[in-house]
Design a protein around this motif. Structure first.
Motif, PDB file in Angstrom:
ATOM      1  N   UNK A  60      11.105  10.629  22.913  1.00 38.30           N
ATOM      2  CA  UNK A  60      11.370  11.059  21.539  1.00 38.30           C
ATOM      3  C   UNK A  60      11.666   9.837  20.665  1.00 38.30           C
ATOM      4  N   UNK A  61      12.478   8.915  21.179  1.00 38.02           N
ATOM      5  CA  UNK A  61      12.839   7.722  20.423  1.00 38.02           C
ATOM      6  C   UNK A  61      11.615   6.898  20.078  1.00 38.02           C
ATOM      7  N   UNK A  62      10.676   6.786  21.003  1.00 35.45           N
ATOM      8  CA  UNK A  62       9.457   6.021  20.742  1.00 35.45           C
ATOM      9  C   UNK A  62       8.685   6.597  19.571  1.00 35.45           C
ATOM     10  N   UNK A  63       8.535   7.920  19.563  1.00 34.22           N
ATOM     11  CA  UNK A  63       7.819   8.569  18.471  1.00 34.22           C
ATOM     12  C   UNK A  63       8.563   8.400  17.144  1.00 34.22           C
ATOM     13  N   UNK A  64       9.887   8.473  17.189  1.00 35.30           N
ATOM     14  CA  UNK A  64      10.670   8.347  15.964  1.00 35.30           C
ATOM     15  C   UNK A  64      10.651   6.907  15.442  1.00 35.30           C
ATOM     16  N   UNK A  65      10.645   5.934  16.332  1.00 38.97           N
ATOM     17  CA  UNK A  65      10.480   4.543  15.918  1.00 38.97           C
ATOM     18  C   UNK A  65       9.151   4.361  15.193  1.00 38.97           C
ATOM     19  N   UNK A  66       8.105   4.937  15.755  1.00 34.57           N
ATOM     20  CA  UNK A  66       6.787   4.854  15.108  1.00 34.57           C
ATOM     21  C   UNK A  66       6.833   5.482  13.720  1.00 34.57           C
ATOM     22  N   UNK A  67       7.413   6.662  13.619  1.00 29.98           N
ATOM     23  CA  UNK A  67       7.445   7.377  12.339  1.00 29.98           C
ATOM     24  C   UNK A  67       8.233   6.604  11.284  1.00 29.98           C
ATOM     25  N   UNK A  68       9.353   6.040  11.696  1.00 31.42           N
ATOM     26  CA  UNK A  68      10.235   5.387  10.737  1.00 31.42           C
ATOM     27  C   UNK A  68       9.816   3.955  10.399  1.00 31.42           C
ATOM     28  N   UNK A  69       9.261   3.232  11.378  1.00 27.86           N
ATOM     29  CA  UNK A  69       9.177   1.785  11.233  1.00 27.86           C
ATOM     30  C   UNK A  69       7.787   1.170  11.368  1.00 27.86           C
ATOM     31  N   UNK A  70       6.807   1.889  11.901  1.00 24.85           N
ATOM     32  CA  UNK A  70       5.517   1.229  12.131  1.00 24.85           C
ATOM     33  C   UNK A  70       4.884   0.746  10.829  1.00 24.85           C
ATOM     34  N   UNK A  71       4.825   1.606   9.834  1.00 22.61           N
ATOM     35  CA  UNK A  71       4.139   1.242   8.593  1.00 22.61           C
ATOM     36  C   UNK A  71       4.797   0.055   7.900  1.00 22.61           C
ATOM     37  N   UNK A  72       6.133  -0.015   7.956  1.00 16.57           N
ATOM     38  CA  UNK A  72       6.839  -1.082   7.243  1.00 16.57           C
ATOM     39  C   UNK A  72       6.927  -2.381   8.037  1.00 16.57           C
ATOM     40  N   UNK A  73       6.838  -2.310   9.373  1.00  9.43           N
ATOM     41  CA  UNK A  73       7.004  -3.513  10.198  1.00  9.43           C
ATOM     42  C   UNK A  73       5.725  -3.986  10.870  1.00  9.43           C
ATOM     43  N   UNK A  74       4.781  -3.081  11.083  1.00 14.78           N
ATOM     44  CA  UNK A  74       3.570  -3.434  11.816  1.00 14.78           C
ATOM     45  C   UNK A  74       3.754  -3.470  13.321  1.00 14.78           C
ATOM     46  N   UNK A  75       4.975  -3.212  13.802  1.00 16.31           N
ATOM     47  CA  UNK A  75       5.213  -3.185  15.248  1.00 16.31           C
ATOM     48  C   UNK A  75       4.530  -1.968  15.856  1.00 16.31           C
ATOM     49  N   UNK A  76       3.933  -2.144  17.017  1.00 18.71           N
ATOM     50  CA  UNK A  76       3.286  -1.051  17.744  1.00 18.71           C
ATOM     51  C   UNK A  76       4.309  -0.435  18.693  1.00 18.71           C
ATOM     52  N   UNK A  77       4.600   0.831  18.471  1.00 18.06           N
ATOM     53  CA  UNK A  77       5.542   1.569  19.311  1.00 18.06           C
ATOM     54  C   UNK A  77       4.755   2.531  20.187  1.00 18.06           C
ATOM     55  N   UNK A  78       4.880   2.373  21.508  1.00 24.37           N
ATOM     56  CA  UNK A  78       4.059   3.178  22.403  1.00 24.37           C
ATOM     57  C   UNK A  78       4.796   3.461  23.704  1.00 24.37           C
TER      58      UNK A  78
END
Length: 330
Positions: free
Chosen positions: A211-229
């Motif tokens: 769940x945390x991985x998906x929420x990291x992607x939702x909150x932070x991928x667009x603004x940081x460019x980090x790939x959460x998987x």
């Protein structure tokens, strides 16, 4: 590892620095080996650094390819000390791999972390949750072309797969998060606030990871460019994760997966799959849970595995995030 090929053996990934928790044995150790073979520098973050050094030597991983740092993921103070020690090395961080886990299915009563939380949730989820937040800035500052945060999931926490439907002792289910809302201190020992079930406590903690991985992607991928998987590398039936199970289980389970289901995956192959998700361009997609299936052979293709409603419900994810921030003191 002879004869085992990963995606990374045929492509041109860019080496970097990766921190792997729980790298002294099992999948984490073999991921360390696979990444070191590809030119990566691996920070082996382990509870027992001497054990990690012996394991490194046994696999002939060069000293210059690794840095050893101590951490007890079940102790939030130890997690903070790990981050200080890592920063003292002066190394950049290009990828963080959330791998360490404890599984204690024979407990009668819950064990507690130094902060008073049930130990499997404290180690598998809360310690990692804190570590992720303390190292997010390092990942953002990385100049690596593909900065990633990779989380080891499990089939038993995903009810979209057969392994996640098995009701022994109960499926992974956080319920209404009553245990988190109550502060997770004694007598609370389960995410849903109900009586302690050690096997379910492990499944629930891994569900929190996913769940945390998906929420990291939702909150932070667009603004940081980090790939959460996240990923499930297959059924590693003889991993040291099962050290606290009955001896009969440790014999029968690998045999069953090898001869009956065909789902058995060696620690070495699982390590290669983790290394692929860390390093290969084919896996540079955020918000994805990768799988090779529970019955895939060693040459099976990776695919994007659908996660259950329990693992992808946005309201649950948002509440779990807020509760976890509070419990780790952020």
């Amino acid at each position: 590892m002879s004869g085992i090929q990963g995606v990374g053996s045929v492509s041109g990934s860019v080496p970097g620095t990766v921190l792997i928790t729980g790298a002294s044995s099992g999948v984490g150790l073999f991921a360390t080996k696979a990444l070191a073979d590809r030119g990566w520098h691996v920070v082996m973050a382990c509870r027992d650094t001497e054990k990690a050094r012996r394991a490194q030597a046994a696999l002939a991983i060069p000293d210059q390819a690794v840095t050893h740092l101590r951490v007890d993921l079940g102790d939030l103070d130890s997690v903070r000390e790990l981050v200080k020690a890592f920063h003292a090395t002066g190394r950049p961080l290009d990828t963080l791999v959330i791998n360490a886990a404890v599984y204690m299915p024979r407990l009668k009563e819950p064990k507690r972390s130094p902060q008073g939380y049930e130990l499997s949730m404290a180690t598998n989820h809360l310690g990692h949750f804190l570590l992720i937040h303390l190292l997010l800035g390092d990942l953002q500052r990385s100049s690596h072309p593909s900065r990633r945060l990779v989380v080891l999931g499990t089939v038993t926490a995903n009810s979209k797969e057969l392994g996640g439907k098995i009701p022994i002792p109960a499926p992974a289910d956080l319920g209404d998060l009553a245990g988190f809302a109550a502060g997770f201190q004694a007598p609370v020992s389960m995410a849903n606030g109900k009586p302690f079930k050690p096997g379910k406590a492990y499944k629930d903690s891994k569900l929190c990871n996913m769940i945390t991985t998906r929420e990291l992607h939702r909150r932070l991928h667009d603004s940081t460019g980090i790939i959460f998987t996240s990923l499930y590398p297959g059924c590693v039936a003889d991993t040291p994760l099962f050290r606290d199970t009955p001896k009969a289980f440790q014999t029968i389970f690998p045999w069953f997966q090898k001869t009956i289901t065909g789902g058995y995956v060696s620690q070495a192959l699982a390590g290669l799959r983790v290394a692929d998700v860390v390093s290969e361009p084919a896996f540079a997609v955020s918000g994805v849970h990768w799988s090779w299936g529970n019955r895939q052979k060693k040459d099976g293709e990776h695919f994007r595995q659908e996660l259950s409603e329990k693992a992808s419900n946005p309201e649950t994810a948002s509440r779990l995030w807020d509760y976890s921030l509070r419990l780790v003191g952020l």
